[in-house]
Design an enzyme around this catalytic site. Structure first.
Site, mmCIF file in Angstrom:
data_model
loop_
_atom_site.group_PDB
_atom_site.id
_atom_site.type_symbol
_atom_site.label_atom_id
_atom_site.label_comp_id
_atom_site.label_asym_id
_atom_site.label_seq_id
_atom_site.Cartn_x
_atom_site.Cartn_y
_atom_site.Cartn_z
ATOM 1 N N ASN A 13 0.875 -1.179 0.000
ATOM 2 C CA ASN A 13 0.000 0.000 0.000
ATOM 3 C C ASN A 13 0.908 1.223 0.000
ATOM 4 O OD1 ASN A 13 -1.867 2.003 0.448
ATOM 5 N ND2 ASN A 13 -2.208 1.486 2.609
ATOM 6 N N TRP A 14 1.004 1.859 -1.150
ATOM 7 C CA TRP A 14 1.948 2.978 -1.271
ATOM 8 C C TRP A 14 1.430 4.257 -0.616
ATOM 9 C CZ3 TRP A 14 4.606 2.939 -6.800
ATOM 10 C CH2 TRP A 14 5.223 1.706 -6.989
ATOM 11 N N GLY B 209 2.680 -1.228 4.260
ATOM 12 C CA GLY B 209 2.824 0.180 3.907
ATOM 13 C C GLY B 209 4.277 0.528 3.649
ATOM 14 N N GLY B 210 4.937 1.086 4.665
ATOM 15 C CA GLY B 210 6.302 1.604 4.542
ATOM 16 C C GLY B 210 7.279 0.695 3.811
ATOM 17 N N GLU C 108 -6.844 4.744 7.732
ATOM 18 C CA GLU C 108 -6.586 6.166 7.460
ATOM 19 C C GLU C 108 -7.782 6.797 6.755
ATOM 20 O OE1 GLU C 108 -2.855 5.535 5.480
ATOM 21 O OE2 GLU C 108 -1.973 4.913 7.390
ATOM 22 N N HIS D 126 -9.479 1.287 4.644
ATOM 23 C CA HIS D 126 -8.223 1.451 5.384
ATOM 24 C C HIS D 126 -8.471 2.394 6.574
ATOM 25 C CE1 HIS D 126 -4.100 2.525 6.347
ATOM 26 N NE2 HIS D 126 -3.730 1.441 5.684
HETATM 27 C C1 PEP Z 1 -0.728 0.011 5.759
HETATM 28 O O1 PEP Z 1 -0.560 1.047 5.165
HETATM 29 O O2 PEP Z 1 -1.746 -0.641 5.527
HETATM 30 C C2 PEP Z 1 0.288 -0.422 6.712
HETATM 31 C C3 PEP Z 1 0.123 -1.559 7.329
HETATM 32 O O3 PEP Z 1 1.372 0.387 6.892
HETATM 33 P P1 PEP Z 1 2.786 -0.014 7.577
HETATM 34 O O4 PEP Z 1 3.197 -1.315 6.992
HETATM 35 O O5 PEP Z 1 3.709 1.111 7.245
HETATM 36 O O6 PEP Z 1 2.526 -0.128 9.044
#
Ligand code: PEP
Length: 248
Positions: free
Chosen positions: A9-10, A233-234, A96, A94
């Site tokens: 997930n960018w 994500g990251g 966010e 999500h």
């Molecule tokens: C995400 O964006 O869904 C996520 C899990 O981010 P991260 O891996 O950075 O915690």
């Protein structure tokens, strides 16, 4: 056998030029026959990335969609638009989006229906806040999110959904859930799916863990019986994503 996933997930990262550079760098490292690899990228990056991933095993994913086909929804993007440019998967609900963009269990439910109508795989996110975990209501919260998000779906439709368990306190914080915590909730998700449908149906639904997954912890997490991969994500923006793709 249910599918395994390494889905990146960018978020709101990478201009189209930067996105192409990143996808070109990652592409040769993504080969695997053990899991589906997905790049969920910002809307403006979808068309250039569609070109980069053409002919590879990488599936193109979006990060959201609207629940109507078209109309007066300034700034929104529809399922038929995504479908036409080759999108295969779409992140829905999500945390966010729930936190900053008024996403609710009801809009999540409508979006899941719309994605399925167009043959897009919904990556349906659920997860508890830190306060909910500390209050001991994690499982209760997740069960409600699953029931509301999947309300009205037939067993056939449910099988086409990928669920992502993402504890909010672990997203982007570097604080990963322990394998036991992640397994406990993913198992609880499978249990509620089993109650809603049947054990056979629940056993066919892929359930991912998301929250600070990286090249160092992916293998241990993916070994758990109810964790079928990760929403990342990251670490999906770095070379480290290769280790996650190869962790199955
Ligand atoms: C995400 O964006 O869904 C996520 C899990 O981010 P991260 O891996 O950075 O915690």
């Amino acid at each position: 056998m249910r599918k395994k996933y390494a889905a990146g997930n960018w978020k709101m990262n990478k201009t189209p030029k930067e996105a192409v550079e990143l996808a070109e760098m990652l592409k040769p490292k993504m080969t695997t026959d053990k899991a589906e690899v997905v790049f969920c990228v910002p809307y403006v990056d979808l068309i250039p990335i569609a070109d980069v991933v053409k002919g590879s095993n990488i599936l193109l994913g979006a990060e959201n969609l609207h629940f109507e086909d078209k109309g007066a929804y300034t700034g929104e993007i529809s399922a038929p638009m995504l479908k036409e440019i080759g999108v295969k998967c779409v992140v829905i609900g999500h945390s966010e989006r729930r936190e900053y963009f008024n996403e609710t269990d009801e809009t999540v439910n409508k979006k899941i229906f719309k994605a399925l109508e167009y043959g897009l795989t919904p990556i349906f996110c659920c997860g508890e806040s830190l306060a909910e975990r500390e209050d001991g209501i994690t499982i209760e919260r997740i069960r409600i999110q699953i029931k509301k998000g999947m309300k009205g779906l037939s067993a056939e439709q449910a099988k086409a959904v990928v669920v992502a368990y993402e504890p909010i306190w672990a997203i982007g914080t570097g604080k990963v859930a322990t394998t036991e915590q992640a397994q406990e909730v993913c198992k609880a998700i499978r249990d509620v799916l089993s109650e809603l449908y049947s054990k056979e149906t629940a056993d066919e639904i892929s359930i991912l863990y998301g929250g600070s997954v990286n090249g160092g912890n992916a293998e241990e997490l993916f070994k758990m019986p109810d964790i079928d991969g990760g929403l990342v994500g990251g670490a999906s923006l770095k070379e480290d994503f290769e280790k996650i793709v190869k962790a199955f």
